[in-house]
Design an enzyme around this catalytic site. Structure first.
Site, PDB file in Angstrom:
ATOM      1  N   CYS A 175       3.831   2.256   7.305  1.00  0.00           N
ATOM      2  CA  CYS A 175       3.512   1.670   6.091  1.00  0.00           C
ATOM      3  C   CYS A 175       4.473   0.260   6.327  1.00  0.00           C
ATOM      4  CB  CYS A 175       4.101   2.138   4.828  1.00  0.00           C
ATOM      5  SG  CYS A 175       5.676   2.954   5.157  1.00  0.00           S
ATOM      6  N   GLU A 228       6.654   5.682  -2.855  1.00  0.00           N
ATOM      7  CA  GLU A 228       6.764   4.845  -1.697  1.00  0.00           C
ATOM      8  C   GLU A 228       5.162   4.525  -1.272  1.00  0.00           C
ATOM      9  OE1 GLU A 228       6.570   3.358   1.388  1.00  0.00           O
ATOM     10  OE2 GLU A 228       7.448   5.229   2.415  1.00  0.00           O
TER      11      GLU A 228
END
Ligand code: ADP
Length: 485
Positions: free
Chosen positions: A294, A260
């Protein structure tokens, strides 16, 4: 320094979480980014500790395998309850080491607990399949087995939730986990460890299912553990650069990997969007966690007819943000994690302004203790600017314009990343185009916050692969086995 009760860390924080602590180790200091003061000394684990943890984890997997799906579910449910019972302890610890406002730290704690509840519910639904061979050769039975010992490496921006998304499905699937928290923020994870170890003991399940390995030597840790064929999986949340190092390391022993990585989310506002909705979602998508996310909106792309009004109203909302120590109720923006991160953000802003962008507010480092950076709004961003290509990871909004839908989609997709994308329109056809054509693992339509325990979180392109959460999340911890009979 005298700490008031509200500023003290919980008394049961395991600052040296090793099972075998017979050999003394150095420690490292955890700093409160709002005060720049050291708040705890944590053991700096070394390679002997990492390998000892792996050996214990391998044994723990065997010991844990007789636990039924229902027993695993009960353990995860108990962890959920214990986290919620200590929500304030978790929230204060997190705010002190990471800086986010207490209200957000409480939210992250609840979200963390929810991952344990969710994956407890999934533990009893691990899928399988039966079929007959079309040629009549026999029966086809497809089952799932735990992938094996997992190394989970987590970042500092969500010190608890990023770990919870990995630990909970691993335990649900039957895998032991070694967690390496970010050196900036190991404390919340250590407290989670204590809670989990207490629950495991209560259920007579092996304590060695979970090891927490704080260290200042992240590279050495991943090299050492991944060189060991007993480790079977790496799951990582962090930068694309480190993700690529880990992928290379995983090649040697063909460890399974979930990555990720970074994002560069566009936030597209069509001419017919509900502007008030788009603005409140913009604040959420940009300012949650100080922009250190993010999936944060990195590039606002607004139709040229409304861009002026959007920028003005966004600036007004940014003017209302209350920057300060996250422990003070009412704070809505805490400090950045380190001086280095604050300076990186400031350099990015300065470079953009020097290249011709307009500053609507912010853009200066305040003279105060703590690594603070103010809410900043920029428009007139020069084409190709670095700020449009890189993750800002801070409270800085850039507004660019477009004139047609095709141009909006092209600009939105003009990035090597593909984690999240947001789009706003009141027109069904336009929304359909956004849903289909924005190149991202997660697309929010008329929403500024799409993370959900029940949804698969993850990206495409340089944002990585693998999914966390949802019914998909547990698959990352399961191997497929086919039995022909
Ligand atoms: P950030 O810029 O958010 O700190 P990083 O990718 O550098 O992102 O860090 C995310 C996590 O990865 C942290 O726990 C960090 O310690 C760890 N890390 C950094 N370098 C390495 C490496 N070479 N191998 C394994 N983990 C690493």
């Amino acid at each position: 320094m005298t700490l008031t009760k509200d500023q003290q860390l919980p008394g049961d924080l395991p600052l040296d979480p090793r099972v075998d602590a017979s050999v003394a180790r150095d420690s490292f200091t955890v700093v409160n980014p709002a005060t720049e003061e050291g708040i705890a000394e944590v053991v700096d684990t070394q390679s002997d500790d990492w390998l000892d943890a792996l050996t214990r984890a391998v044994d723990a997997q065997d010991e844990y395998s007789p636990f039924t799906p229902r027993q695993r579910a009960d353990i995860l449910r108990a962890i959920y309850e214990e986290i919620m019972a200590r929500q304030e302890d978790f929230a204060r610890t997190m705010t002190m080491e990471m800086g986010k406002p207490l209200v957000e730290a409480r939210g992250e704690t609840a979200n963390t607990a929810d991952y344990f509840r969710w994956f407890g519910e999934e533990a009893v639904r691990i899928p399988g399949r039966y079929a007959q061979s079309p040629a009549g050769a026999g029966d086809i039975v497809v089952t799932r087995t735990p992938v094996g010992p997992v190394l989970a490496i987590t970042p500092w921006n969500f010190p608890l939730a990023m770990g919870a998304r990995k630990i909970a499905p691993a335990i649900a699937a039957g895998c032991p986990v070694l967690v390496k928290p970010a050196a900036e923020t190991p404390l919340s994870m250590l407290l989670l460890g204590q809670v989990i170890w207490d629950v495991l003991e209560r259920f007579s399940a092996p304590r060695d299912l979970l090891h927490i390995l704080p260290t200042t030597q992240a590279g050495e840790l991943s090299e050492t553990l991944m060189a060991d064929p007993r480790l079977r999986k790496i799951t990582f949340t962090g930068s694309t650069a480190v993700g690529k190092i880990l992928m290379r390391q995983s090649a040697e022993n063909l460890q399974r990997a979930s990555m990720e990585l970074g994002g560069n989310a566009p936030f597209v506002v069509a001419e017919d969007a509900d502007l008030e909705l788009a603005l409140s979602c913009a604040m959420q998508a940009k300012m949650r966690n100080g922009g250190e996310v993010c999936v944060a909106a990195n590039r606002f792309l607004v139709h040229e007819a409304i861009a002026g009004e959007f920028t003005e109203r966004l600036t007004e909302k940014m003017n209302k943000v209350v920057m300060g120590n996250g422990l003070e109720e009412g704070t809505t923006l805490g400090p950045m994690i380190t001086a280095a991160q604050r300076d990186r953000i400031h350099a990015l802003v300065t470079e953009t302004v020097e290249a011709g962008a307009t500053v609507h507010r912010g853009g200066e480092v305040p003279e105060q203790t703590g690594y603070f950076y103010p809410p900043t709004v920029l428009s007139g961003i020069p084409a190709g600017a670095r700020i449009l290509r890189e993750e800002i990871f801070g409270p800085v909004a850039t507004v660019s314009t477009f004139s047609t839908l095709d141009e909006a989609i092209e600009k939105a997709n003009d990035t090597e990343f593909g984690l999240a994308a947001y789009a706003f329109s009141e027109n069904a056809h336009t929304c359909q185009r956004f849903a289909k054509e924005l190149a991202a693992g997660m697309v929010g339509i008329n929403r500024g916050m799409i993370t959900d325990i029940a949804a698969p979180f993850g990206g495409i392109k340089q944002s990585g692969f693998g999914r966390e959460g949802g019914i998909e999340g547990i698959e990352e911890y399961l191997d497929i086995r086919y039995i022909g009979s």
